[in-house]
Design an enzyme around this catalytic site. Structure first.
Site, PDB file in Angstrom:
ATOM      1  CB  SER A 102       0.816 -24.740  39.954  1.00  0.00           C
ATOM      2  OG  SER A 102      -0.295 -25.179  39.241  1.00  0.00           O
ATOM      3  CG  ASP A 152       1.246 -23.016  31.993  1.00  0.00           C
ATOM      4  OD1 ASP A 152       0.373 -23.908  31.980  1.00  0.00           O
ATOM      5  OD2 ASP A 152       1.798 -22.611  33.024  1.00  0.00           O
ATOM      6  CG  HIS A 183       1.486 -25.857  34.647  1.00  0.00           C
ATOM      7  ND1 HIS A 183       1.106 -24.551  34.873  1.00  0.00           N
ATOM      8  CD2 HIS A 183       1.179 -26.540  35.784  1.00  0.00           C
ATOM      9  CE1 HIS A 183       0.576 -24.453  36.083  1.00  0.00           C
ATOM     10  NE2 HIS A 183       0.618 -25.643  36.655  1.00  0.00           N
TER      11      HIS A 183
END
Ligand code: MLT
Length: 200
Positions: A102, A152, A183
């Site tokens: 991320s 996501d 995610h």
């Protein structure tokens, strides 16, 4: 930068640079390094920016909207830190593979976008395009694995595809792995990354 360094068992192995997601710490991705290569050295770094108490690697203006000036500044800061850490700990600066999730994957992608020799490769879990409208360096010979989620909401599939195309145009060797998930960092994508790493 606050970090953990663990010497590897084999000096010919790369150093795995671990970069956590928003709100994480340098401890979060340690189990991933074990899974990818238990003999490699580990350099796990904590992001220098705080957003409501949550560590990050660069500032953002809103969800998915990056503060470009800070991104550039922090990317340089991390690149300089890698130079220092390699000197201090005696690992090969030319052989660093980033593993980021991320926000950590985004700063890793930014290192690739801005500095030709910052990384020798990268495993990017749920990354975005860090910066648009810029010329990328020639990334020939860099092995990059991208894991993305079809659902996501934070890094939509288009972002992963766009990042793939940009890195492909820069001549990197790429693999894009999809999970029918959101995610979250899944066990299956870590397994896929480990298999990619073994075969590359
Ligand atoms: C970012 O800000 O880097 C991305 O939106 C991912 C995240 O939430 O960390």
């Amino acid at each position: 930068m606050k970090h953990i360094f663990k010497k590897g068992n084999d000096p010919l192995k790369p150093t795995l640079l671990l970069l956590h997601g928003t709100g994480g710490t340098e401890r979060d991705l340690l189990p991933l390094a074990e899974k990818i290569d238990k003999d490699a050295a580990i350099l796990s770094v904590r992001g220098n920016v705080l957003e409501n108490g949550m560590p990050r690697f660069f500032k953002r203006l809103a969800e998915g909207v990056f503060d470009e000036e800070d991104l550039i500044f922090r990317t340089n800061e991390l690149n300089e830190f890698l130079n220092e850490a390699a000197n201090e700990n005696g690992f090969d600066r030319e052989n660093i593979i980033a593993i980021g999730y991320s926000n950590g994957a985004n700063i890793a992608a930014s290192l690739l976008f801005h500095y030709q020799n910052a990384l020798s490769g990268a495993i990017l879990h749920h990354p975005m395009v860090p910066r648009s409208n810029m010329a990328l360096p020639d990334l020939s010979g860099k092995n990059i694995f991208i894991a993305a989620g079809t659902n996501d909401p934070i890094c939509p599939p288009e972002e992963s595809k766009d990042l793939y195309s940009l890195l492909e145009q820069a001549k990197a060797n790429l693999e894009l792995h999809w999970e029918n998930k959101g995610h979250q960092l899944t066990y299956a994508e870590v397994e896929a990354a480990a298999e990619w790493y073994r075969n590359k």
